[in-house]
Scaffold this motif. Structure first.
Motif, PDB file in Angstrom:
ATOM      1  N   CYS A   1       0.800  -1.090   0.003  1.00 45.76           N
ATOM      2  CA  CYS A   1       0.103  -0.130  -0.133  1.00 45.76           C
ATOM      3  C   CYS A   1       0.837   1.355   0.023  1.00 45.76           C
ATOM      4  CB  CYS A   1      -1.033   0.227   1.178  1.00 45.76           C
ATOM      5  SG  CYS A   1      -1.783   1.589   1.536  1.00 45.76           S
TER       6      CYS A   1
ATOM      7  N   HIS B   1       0.462   3.992   1.112  1.00 43.98           N
ATOM      8  CA  HIS B   1       0.008   4.728   2.142  1.00 43.98           C
ATOM      9  C   HIS B   1       0.711   4.299   3.235  1.00 43.98           C
ATOM     10  CE1 HIS B   1      -2.114   7.935   4.062  1.00 43.98           C
ATOM     11  NE2 HIS B   1      -2.800   7.293   5.107  1.00 43.98           N
ATOM     12  N   CYS B   2       0.304   3.226   3.539  1.00 47.49           N
ATOM     13  CA  CYS B   2       0.871   2.730   4.973  1.00 47.49           C
ATOM     14  C   CYS B   2       1.926   1.564   4.903  1.00 47.49           C
ATOM     15  CB  CYS B   2      -0.607   1.741   5.734  1.00 47.49           C
ATOM     16  SG  CYS B   2      -0.918   0.410   5.045  1.00 47.49           S
TER      17      CYS B   2
ATOM     18  N   CYS C   1      -7.559   0.368   1.068  1.00 53.24           N
ATOM     19  CA  CYS C   1      -6.597  -0.650   1.722  1.00 53.24           C
ATOM     20  C   CYS C   1      -7.058  -1.169   2.996  1.00 53.24           C
ATOM     21  CB  CYS C   1      -5.272   0.244   2.116  1.00 53.24           C
ATOM     22  SG  CYS C   1      -4.201  -0.675   3.258  1.00 53.24           S
TER      23      CYS C   1
ATOM     24  N   CYS D   1      -5.159   0.201   6.435  1.00 53.37           N
ATOM     25  CA  CYS D   1      -5.311   1.562   6.859  1.00 53.37           C
ATOM     26  C   CYS D   1      -6.413   2.322   6.298  1.00 53.37           C
ATOM     27  CB  CYS D   1      -4.085   2.310   6.438  1.00 53.37           C
ATOM     28  SG  CYS D   1      -3.806   2.576   4.727  1.00 53.37           S
TER      29      CYS D   1
HETATM   30 ZN   LIG Z   1      -2.637   0.861   3.528  1.00 49.70          ZN
END
Ligand SMILES: [Zn+2]
Length: 258
Positions: A42, A44-45, A67, A70
């Motif tokens: 991911c 993002h996380c 996701c 997160c």
């Molecule tokens: Zn994530």
């Protein structure tokens, strides 16, 4: 179920999986990251994405575009690219059947798609894709059933040469760089795969669609006027349009004048 239906279905599934790989290429190649290692995560996380969350299109729908860990939203672009590759694969299967040309042109179309999206995102057409693409197009012309190696070689030279000339003249007149070196290599690649005969129509279609979209962008206000609009996505679309409808478009075009 007929055999044709089963094979068509397989071509779609194969395309969807290649589309998943195309997403990795579009995301990682501009960052000079490996496209095979590590596995997807991911953005993002950073959590690794297990295989069951990485099934083309399906996972996006199951996870409702978020996701699992997160909850960050996943761009709609991912399933879109997967579906485009699935569609391309089916179209190529219908065109070539269960044949080597199908696999070879899958490679070509996939590379065009990846280049189009990378150029759209970053305004670059990486050499790691275009240069091997040029060579591959010429080598493929030695296989029976396609264009001759001479037509491919002339296409390569004419594709690169014509855009190089346009770029040089434009720069001489305006003092600004209008076309990048990447566009030149991309058209050389297209010429190598589809032959010199394809070039006038492809350049015409990409310039027209580029001009229309570009003007719409500028008219819709502000940003477009100064933002350079990448030409690569239009060249890619033009080449794909020619690959599937070249004959029909040529006939229609000549009909207009005769
Ligand atoms: Zn994530």
């Amino acid at each position: 179920m007929s055999m044709d239906f089963v094979l068509s279905l397989f071509s779609v599934l194969f395309g969807l999986c290649l589309g998943s790989f195309a997403n990795v290429c579009i995301y990682r190649i501009p960052q000079n990251k490996s496209i095979v290692h590590p596995g997807s995560s991911c953005p993002h996380c950073g959590a690794g994405i297990p295989f069951y969350d990485n099934i083309p299109v399906i996972s996006y729908l199951v996870l409702r575009g978020r996701c699992r860990r997160c909850g960050a939203s996943i761009s709609l672009r991912y399933p879109l690219v997967e579906m485009l590759m699935g569609l391309l694969s089916l179209a190529l299967f219908i065109k070539f059947g269960f044949h080597l040309q199908y696999l070879l042109f899958m490679l070509f179309s996939g590379t065009l798609l990846i280049l189009g999206f990378i150029d759209f995102d970053h305004k670059i057409l990486p050499d790691v894709l275009t240069l091997p693409g040029i060579l591959a197009g010429w080598l493929v012309s030695f296989f029976p059933g396609g264009i001759s190696w001479v037509d491919s070689l002339i296409g390569l030279a004419a594709g690169g040469g014509s855009l190089y000339l346009v770029a040089a003249v434009y720069e001489r007149i305006t003092g600004r760089e209008g076309l990048g070196g990447g566009d030149i290599k991309l058209l050389a690649m297209i010429g190598a795969w589809l032959g010199w005969m394809s070039l006038p129509l492809i350049v015409l279609m990409s310039s027209l669609s580029g001009a229309v979209i570009g003007s719409a962008f500028i008219l819709s206000g502000g940003r477009g006027a100064r933002t350079q609009i990448p030409f690569g996505p239009f060249l890619s679309m033009g080449a794909l349009a020619y690959l599937f409808f070249g004959r029909e478009i040529s006939l229609w075009y000549f009909d207009l004048f005769t």
